[in-house]
Design an enzyme around this catalytic site. Structure first.
Site, mmCIF file in Angstrom:
data_model
loop_
_atom_site.group_PDB
_atom_site.id
_atom_site.type_symbol
_atom_site.label_atom_id
_atom_site.label_comp_id
_atom_site.label_asym_id
_atom_site.label_seq_id
_atom_site.Cartn_x
_atom_site.Cartn_y
_atom_site.Cartn_z
ATOM 1 C CE LYS A 38 -3.313 31.825 -32.510
ATOM 2 N NZ LYS A 38 -2.652 32.864 -33.313
ATOM 3 N NE ARG A 136 0.071 38.392 -37.000
ATOM 4 C CZ ARG A 136 0.160 37.157 -36.503
ATOM 5 N NH1 ARG A 136 -0.183 36.106 -37.254
ATOM 6 N NH2 ARG A 136 0.600 36.958 -35.276
ATOM 7 C CE1 TYR A 273 -20.350 12.818 -55.673
ATOM 8 C CE2 TYR A 273 -19.133 12.889 -53.594
ATOM 9 C CZ TYR A 273 -20.328 12.950 -54.287
ATOM 10 O OH TYR A 273 -21.498 13.149 -53.600
ATOM 11 C CG MET A 322 -19.804 17.324 -46.641
ATOM 12 S SD MET A 322 -21.258 18.295 -47.058
ATOM 13 C CE MET A 322 -20.581 19.455 -48.232
#
Length: 382
Positions: A38, A136, A273, A322
């Site tokens: 997954k 869950r 930054y 980023m």
């Protein structure tokens, strides 16, 4: 190491999967492995990992959703696939069309799935999920509430082919007495359900409860399958957590980026930054082409996370951007544009680990690896 491919890339050593599978098998005896792929195999590449696992003899896979199951089917993976989570009703048709096994996350969900299958005149394969302590999904079977009748009813639904039963450990990674007792009691409850089903003449089918730490700390429990995720990828969730076994895993993922620029800055000049890093002396700075949009957490900025530049450990400085971040390479004799920087892996005999990133980010390796984004190419090691 592969030649530079892109601004940043991950290298996946699928051949090491075979070694890691053998290490898992040493711990579990005759129990079979359901490979958990997954979340793009926790960021490692679901299709590539599944194919490597098939070569190891793995015949069952676990995914979180129907779209993940369909990706495997479209890639030619013909083995059993269990959806561990929720499938919306409008996607039920994929289950019988593509021969996918659905976990029954609640009794009402099983009824809905059975009604659909009855209307379509089909049988849908399923596993019964029993909640022994995770709270869950699944039918609750705990000391406070034991809904055995609902579990029995799921097996008796006319258009569901319930082929297995499973549960999940929330604290199998914790060796404190309290949590070892909790996990051991979960195992007792799971056995209790299985015995009760057999006493009613019901074949429970394949039984599985062990996740990765359930394998590492509880060994061979005698069930039919176990569900390793990170283990066949060669890592655990947290290197600092003690475990009961000593497997010899090989991490299969390495992460690299290119140097895009090298420059000297003067005392008083700041980097990135927020101006959180201000040079107190002349510093040689390399800009490297990886950032938080690639999965390098911004949270580890200004914490002296080290990467390898030409085999030399160098700290990140300033805030991670980023698409880029900056590294102090003052101690590296020769650094040029295009040089390869190792963020996770080995370079010139030195090693940096995903665990180092996770510790600084106050998280687990599962999250760090899963957050390596889709724009980072995954290349198979040759």
């Amino acid at each position: 190491m592969l030649a530079s491919y892109s601004r940043c890339w991950a290298e996946i050593d699928t051949q090491a999967i075979s070694h890691n599978v053998k290490e898992v098998q040493k711990l579990i005896g005759q129990t079979k492995i359901m490979g958990i792929v997954k979340a793009n195999a926790y960021g490692h590449g679901d299709i590539e990992c599944a194919r490597a696992l098939v070569e190891c003899g793995i015949d069952y896979f676990g995914v979180s959703s129907v779209d993940e199951a369909l990706r495997l089917r479209q890639a030619g993976i013909c083995e059993n696939i269990l959806i561990l989570g929720y499938t919306p009703e409008e996607h039920f048709h994929y289950l019988h069309e593509e021969n996918i096994v659905q976990s029954l996350i609640s009794y009402s969900y099983a009824q809905c799935l059975n009604d659909y299958a009855k209307e379509k005149k089909v049988k849908i394969r399923a596993h019964c999920k029993v909640d022994t302590g995770m709270c869950r999904t699944g039918i609750i079977y705990q000391d406070q509430e034991k809904n055995l009748d609902e579990i029995v009813s799921e097996y008796q639904m006319s258009n569901l082919q319930v082929e297995g039963i499973f549960s999940h450990f929330p604290v199998s990674d914790d060796l404190s007495k309290e949590n070892k007792d909790f996990t051991s009691h979960q195992i007792e409850l799971f056995h209790e359900v299985i015995v009760a089903l057999k006493e009613k003449g019901i074949d429970p089918g394949i039984r599985h409860i062990q996740n990765s730490y359930g394998i590492l700390n509880y060994g061979d429990l005698g069930f039919d399958y176990c569900r390793p995720g990170l283990l066949y990828m060669g890592v655990t969730s947290d290197d600092s957590i003690p475990i009961e076994s000593q497997p010899d895993f090989i991490p299969i993922l390495s992460l690299y980026a290119n140097v895009s620029l090298v420059k000297w800055i003067h005392p008083g000049q700041s980097v990135s930054y927020g101006r959180h890093y201000i040079a107190s002396k002349p510093v040689k700075v390399a800009t490297i082409s990886i950032g938080y949009a690639d999965g390098l957490p911004r949270l580890v900025s200004n914490q002296n996370l080290e990467v390898l530049v030409n085999g030399v450990r160098c700290p990140l400085i300033g805030n991670i951007c980023m698409d880029q971040c900056m590294v102090d390479v003052t101690n590296v004799d020769s650094v040029h544009q295009g040089d390869i920087v190792c963020i996770i892996g080995t370079q010139n005999g030195e090693r940096v680990t995903v665990d180092q990133i996770s510790r600084l980010a106050h998280t687990i390796n599962n999250e760090t690896l899963s957050c390596i984004t889709a724009r980072v190419p995954r290349l198979e090691k040759r």
